[in-house]
Structure formats: structure tokens, C-alpha cells
Design a protein around this motif. Structure first.
Motif: not given
Length: 300
Positions: A23-51
Motif C-alpha cells: 500500500s502507498a495510500s499515504t506518504y509521510s513527511v517530517r512533522k506534517p499536519l494530520d489529515i482526517d479523511v471524512l469520506a470518499n466522494l461520490p463518483e460524480v465528483l471524481n475530479e473535485s476541484s473547488g469548494l
């Protein structure tokens, strides 16, 4: 940009297969900020680019070549609860959303190949998004860069993927493939045609993909990634805005723990950022939060 990312991911997958890694779903670097994944987006938003967050609802869109639509997400972010078509528009390369108290701005600003010397921003009333399945922009803002110079694909400084509202202006940040800086351009929200010059140039040490300004704390968030390290890493900058000026002397930088194609950022709740990523060969499109309290509260 997606093509470069996919090629790098493919190479990584090959190397991981040779080395026996699973697996390589994460790539850690020194003293990074943690990311809290809330969900996988629906298929229709596979290229989400703005919020955008409107009346408590999260909205997003896809980037280049996709439909001219924006999507409202459910409270758990796993389904689309509303789809709105933006009439009299084309998704040439939609890259970011910005919002004021009354309007949503849709930035058709991407320019990987320098085929155009500027871009287009669609101005949509927030109230119209609640009324039906389609909206018509009240105006279309067309801009061109006064300092524009043609260049080769992914080898120039006139791409742009980040816009946000600061006061009564739109701030647009360039994605400098050539020197990993970002240039700041200020645009009027009322002029339908304008030529803009950079008012600042900042060393971001990477490629900026999104921006959002928090007027309550006068803090700008920039999201980006590095291009020249194998697989790379994502990062954020937090910078104070003083007297309508970006005060880079206050800037704070942090890498993010999970590397993906993070494309969009929006201030979210108390001292958190909401971010989304595109789908890639290793992970689905994701929505996540990043707690930046440590940066905001830091005295240094």
C-alpha cells in the motif's frame, strides 16, 4: 496536471510492486499536519476541484472538460443531494470556487498549456442555487494577464487554479510551473472585462491549487503540492492579510501527511480547513479536514 500525477503514481505502484509493498495510500513527511479523511466522494465528483459552503451545505465541481455543473453534498459527504447546471457557461477548466455574502464565483481559470492569456469567472447569486436545477450567471468576468508570455505546457507561470474573495475584490493566485512561486492578481467583481497585472510575487516552493480567505481572522489559506520530488507532498500556507495587503512576513507553512491530488480548500468550523482531492490510481476522491490550530495559535 492530472496526467503528470497519474504518471508519477504509476511509477510508484511499479516500484512498490517490485519491493513487495502492499500500500502507498499515504506518504509521510517530517512533522506534517494530520489529515482526517471524512469520506470518499461520490463518483460524480471524481475530479473535485473547488469548494463552497452555502447555508451549511458543501458544494463542489469537477475540473477541465467536465460538465458545467456544481454539486451539493449530503451531510456525510457520500452522496450528491442537488445538481445545478450553470447556463451560458462552459467548463473549459473550472478550478476553484469563491464566495461573498451574495455571490458564488466559479473560476474557469486553468491554463496548463497557455492556450489562453487569461480566463473567465462566472458570477452566480447564492439565492438562485436554492431555487432550481439551473442558474444563469448575472455576469461573466473575463480577464487577461498584462504580463502574459506564451510557454510550453507545464513549463510556464500563467496557469491559475486559486481564487478567493477579499473585501470587494477577487484575488487570483497563479500556479507557476516554472519557478514554484505564486503571483497575486486582484480583480474587480463588477467589471466584465479587465486586464490585470501582478501585485505580488511569493515563493511558495510548490504549485498552488486553491485558496480561501477567512475574513473573521484575516487569514488566507493556500493549498498546493510539490512537483519535483518523486510522488511529492502536499502543503498549506497560512498568511495574514493587513490593509488589503498580503503580509508574507506572517506566513506559516506546513506539509500534509496524506499525499494525494488535493485540489480544493475552504475554511471549516473552528480553525479547520476542509479539503478535497481528485481520484487517482491509489485512492478514491476524498474529502477531509486539517486542524490548523497549532499554526494559528503559535506565537512564533
Amino acid at each position: 496536471m492530472a496526467d503528470i500525477f497519474k504518471k508519477n503514481i504509476y511509477l510508484m505502484v511499479v516500484l512498490l510492486g517490485l519491493s513487495g509493498c502492499s500500500s502507498a495510500s499515504t506518504y509521510s513527511v517530517r512533522k506534517p499536519l494530520d489529515i482526517d479523511v471524512l469520506a470518499n466522494l461520490p463518483e460524480v465528483l471524481n475530479e473535485s476541484s473547488g469548494l463552497a459552503i452555502i447555508n451549511g451545505h458543501v458544494w463542489s465541481h469537477n475540473d477541465s472538460g467536465s460538465r458545467n455543473q456544481i454539486y451539493q453534498l449530503s451531510s456525510n459527504f457520500q452522496t450528491v443531494t442537488k445538481t445545478v447546471t450553470v447556463q451560458r457557461s462552459k467548463n473549459y477548466d473550472w478550478e476553484d470556487l469563491a464566495q461573498s455574502k451574495r455571490y458564488l464565483y466559479i473560476g474557469d481559470t486553468g491554463n496548463n498549456s497557455t492556450r489562453r492569456d487569461g480566463g473567465v469567472i462566472y458570477k452566480v447569486p447564492l439565492t438562485s442555487l436554492e431555487k432550481g436545477s439551473s442558474v444563469t450567471p448575472v455576469s461573466t468576468i473575463r480577464y487577461r494577464f498584462k504580463d502574459f508570455k506564451p510557454g510550453k505546457t507545464y513549463q510556464h507561470n500563467f496557469d491559475s487554479e486559486a481564487i478567493t474573495v477579499v473585501g470587494d475584490q477577487l484575488w487570483l493566485f497563479s500556479k507557476n510551473w516554472q519557478n514554484e512561486h505564486t503571483k497575486l492578481y486582484r480583480l474587480s467583481t463588477t467589471q466584465s472585462s479587465q486586464t490585470v497585472s501582478p501585485v505580488g510575487d511569493y515563493l511558495t516552493e510548490g504549485l498552488i491549487t486553491s485558496a480561501d480567505y477567512n475574513a473573521k481572522t484575516s487569514t488566507l489559506a493556500l493549498l498546493g503540492y510539490r512537483k519535483d520530488i518523486f510522488l511529492g507532498y502536499s502543503f498549506i500556507w497560512l498568511v495574514k492579510v493587513k490593509n488589503n495587503q498580503l503580509d508574507w512576513s506572517t506566513s506559516k507553512y506546513k506539509r500534509l501527511r496524506i499525499y494525494s491530488q488535493w485540489e480544493a480548500v475552504h475554511w471549516y468550523k473552528d480553525n479547520k480547513l476542509l479539503i478535497t482531492s481528485e481520484k487517482n490510481p491509489l485512492t478514491k476522491a476524498m474529502i477531509a479536514t486539517v486542524d490548523v490550530s497549532s499554526l494559528i495559535n503559535a506565537s512564533e
